[in-house]
Write a protein that holds these residues in place. Structure first.
Motif, mmCIF file in Angstrom:
data_model
loop_
_atom_site.group_PDB
_atom_site.id
_atom_site.type_symbol
_atom_site.label_atom_id
_atom_site.label_comp_id
_atom_site.label_asym_id
_atom_site.label_seq_id
_atom_site.Cartn_x
_atom_site.Cartn_y
_atom_site.Cartn_z
ATOM 1 N N LYS A 75 0.728 -1.167 -0.055
ATOM 2 C CA LYS A 75 -0.116 -0.308 -0.064
ATOM 3 C C LYS A 75 0.971 1.300 0.013
ATOM 4 N N LYS A 76 2.352 1.076 -0.074
ATOM 5 C CA LYS A 76 3.106 2.446 -0.311
ATOM 6 C C LYS A 76 2.824 3.142 0.941
ATOM 7 N N ARG A 77 2.797 2.476 2.239
ATOM 8 C CA ARG A 77 2.516 3.336 3.576
ATOM 9 C C ARG A 77 3.641 4.512 3.601
ATOM 10 N N PHE A 78 4.625 4.189 3.428
ATOM 11 C CA PHE A 78 5.913 5.191 3.833
ATOM 12 C C PHE A 78 6.566 5.703 2.690
ATOM 13 N N ALA A 79 7.309 6.621 2.770
ATOM 14 C CA ALA A 79 7.946 7.471 1.693
ATOM 15 C C ALA A 79 9.454 7.943 2.439
ATOM 16 N N PHE A 80 10.307 7.880 1.691
ATOM 17 C CA PHE A 80 11.610 8.511 2.159
ATOM 18 C C PHE A 80 11.707 10.049 1.316
ATOM 19 N N ASN A 81 12.198 10.897 1.973
ATOM 20 C CA ASN A 81 12.728 12.246 1.198
ATOM 21 C C ASN A 81 13.772 11.697 0.159
ATOM 22 N N ASP A 82 14.148 12.724 -0.808
ATOM 23 C CA ASP A 82 15.095 12.411 -2.012
ATOM 24 C C ASP A 82 16.435 11.627 -1.621
ATOM 25 N N ASP A 83 16.861 12.278 -0.296
ATOM 26 C CA ASP A 83 18.332 11.592 0.098
ATOM 27 C C ASP A 83 18.213 10.702 1.133
ATOM 28 N N PHE A 84 17.017 10.084 1.316
ATOM 29 C CA PHE A 84 16.794 8.978 2.272
ATOM 30 C C PHE A 84 17.182 9.650 3.705
ATOM 31 N N THR A 85 17.303 10.577 3.821
ATOM 32 C CA THR A 85 17.492 11.091 5.384
ATOM 33 C C THR A 85 16.353 11.264 6.357
ATOM 34 N N LYS A 86 15.162 11.353 5.365
ATOM 35 C CA LYS A 86 13.831 11.446 6.379
ATOM 36 C C LYS A 86 12.807 10.361 5.593
ATOM 37 N N ILE A 87 11.937 10.152 6.662
ATOM 38 C CA ILE A 87 10.700 9.151 6.174
ATOM 39 C C ILE A 87 9.385 9.513 6.873
ATOM 40 N N ARG A 88 8.321 9.266 6.331
ATOM 41 C CA ARG A 88 7.254 9.667 6.812
ATOM 42 C C ARG A 88 6.021 8.775 6.161
ATOM 43 N N ALA A 89 4.954 8.652 6.898
ATOM 44 C CA ALA A 89 3.774 7.745 6.583
ATOM 45 C C ALA A 89 3.071 8.682 5.590
ATOM 46 N N ASN A 90 2.537 8.150 4.597
ATOM 47 C CA ASN A 90 1.719 8.832 3.370
ATOM 48 C C ASN A 90 0.392 9.370 3.884
ATOM 49 N N GLN A 91 -0.061 8.533 4.680
ATOM 50 C CA GLN A 91 -1.469 9.046 5.322
ATOM 51 C C GLN A 91 -1.768 8.028 6.480
ATOM 52 N N GLY A 92 -2.958 8.288 7.101
ATOM 53 C CA GLY A 92 -3.510 7.611 8.276
ATOM 54 C C GLY A 92 -3.185 8.036 9.567
ATOM 55 N N HIS A 93 -2.824 9.407 9.573
ATOM 56 C CA HIS A 93 -2.228 9.873 10.881
ATOM 57 C C HIS A 93 -3.309 10.073 11.989
ATOM 58 N N SER A 94 -2.881 10.042 13.157
ATOM 59 C CA SER A 94 -3.865 10.334 14.226
ATOM 60 C C SER A 94 -3.104 11.637 14.714
ATOM 61 N N VAL A 95 -1.794 11.708 14.717
ATOM 62 C CA VAL A 95 -1.065 12.890 15.572
ATOM 63 C C VAL A 95 -1.090 13.837 14.286
ATOM 64 N N GLU A 96 -1.134 15.357 14.713
ATOM 65 C CA GLU A 96 -1.328 16.275 14.061
ATOM 66 C C GLU A 96 -0.029 16.585 13.113
ATOM 67 N N VAL A 97 -0.260 16.184 11.795
ATOM 68 C CA VAL A 97 0.864 16.745 10.895
ATOM 69 C C VAL A 97 0.088 17.407 9.322
ATOM 70 N N ASP A 98 1.015 18.289 9.020
ATOM 71 C CA ASP A 98 0.617 18.787 7.611
ATOM 72 C C ASP A 98 1.190 18.289 6.457
ATOM 73 N N LEU A 99 0.682 17.382 5.601
ATOM 74 C CA LEU A 99 1.350 16.554 4.760
ATOM 75 C C LEU A 99 1.507 17.525 3.425
ATOM 76 N N LYS A 100 0.891 18.923 3.316
ATOM 77 C CA LYS A 100 0.907 19.617 2.312
ATOM 78 C C LYS A 100 0.308 19.196 1.014
ATOM 79 N N LEU A 101 -0.815 18.324 1.419
ATOM 80 C CA LEU A 101 -1.611 17.876 0.199
ATOM 81 C C LEU A 101 -2.284 18.915 -0.508
ATOM 82 N N GLN A 102 -2.333 18.794 -1.959
ATOM 83 C CA GLN A 102 -3.171 19.954 -2.631
ATOM 84 C C GLN A 102 -4.505 19.402 -2.838
ATOM 85 N N PRO A 103 -5.492 20.334 -2.932
ATOM 86 C CA PRO A 103 -6.886 20.003 -3.064
ATOM 87 C C PRO A 103 -7.100 19.218 -4.555
#
Ligand code: HQG
Length: 178
Positions: A62-90
């Motif tokens: 389900k491609k739940r996770f993503a790295f940034n370009d240089d693999f120094t950061k990782i995040r979940a693509n969706q499904g959060h209960s903690v408040e985060v701003d994924l900067k998704l565009q409408p």
């Protein structure tokens, strides 16, 4: 459960819900530092290397996770209960989206609409098979059809996560076709 499935579930817990379990912090856009994450998993008794983490991210259906370009950061693509701003565009969704739930929730959904509950959004799919699968996590599955055309016309906003899950804040009952 395979070791990678077990690890993947633990990573979901940390990156979506409880980063504090192992003392990791997420930035405002949901990113965790990869070196810090690995160090803290290992310090908390979960042995994992960068190569294993990368394999888990790559093989996740389900491609739940993503790295940034240089693999120094990782995040979940969706499904959060903690408040985060994924900067998704409408985005404009297909005319019908689907939500899988359990039959036992139906009366309450008819009354109150689809609520996001603990998560940041209500999750919708563009296909019935995925919705059925999501619903069966909760009991006997039922798939609701959501009239996105009328929702959009009435000012509701939809987002598409990087792993193709449609997200919105709330689906009032009037837009749900059962
Ligand atoms: C239900 C998985 C009663 C809702 C999936 C659902 C998804 C109501 C449950 C992602 C209600 C919440 C999210 C109301 C909503 N009355 N029940 N008014 N409104 N509900 O797990 O959508 O595998 O938070 O129908 O694939 O099941 O984790 O949401 O049954 O994309 O990557 O309340 O989780 O992704 O359950 O699943 P959840 P969900 P992952």
């Amino acid at each position: 459960m395979s070791n990678h499935t077990h690890l993947s579930k633990f990573i979901s817990l940390v990156l979506r819900h409880k980063p504090e379990t192992i003392g990791v912090t997420l930035d405002e856009n949901g990113w965790a530092d990869v070196a810090d994450l690995l160090q803290k998993f290992n310090a908390h008794g979960t042995a994992i290397t960068f190569d294993e983490l990368k394999a888990i991210v790559d093989e996740n259906t389900k491609k739940r996770f993503a790295f940034n370009d240089d693999f120094t950061k990782i995040r979940a693509n969706q499904g959060h209960s903690v408040e985060v701003d994924l900067k998704l565009q409408p985005q404009t969704p297909p005319a019908i989206l689907y939500h899988g739930t359990a039959l036992k929730n139906l009366d309450s959904i008819k009354e109150k609409g689809l609520l996001k509950g603990e998560r940041q959004h209500v999750h919708l799919s563009d296909n019935i098979a995925t919705a059925t699968q999501v619903g069966s996590r909760h009991g006997k599955p039922i798939v609701l059809h959501i009239d996105t055309v009328t929702m959009l016309a009435d000012g509701h906003i939809f987002y598409l996560s990087d792993n193709n899950v449609w997200l919105t804040d709330f689906v009032p009952a009037e837009y749900i076709v059962i």
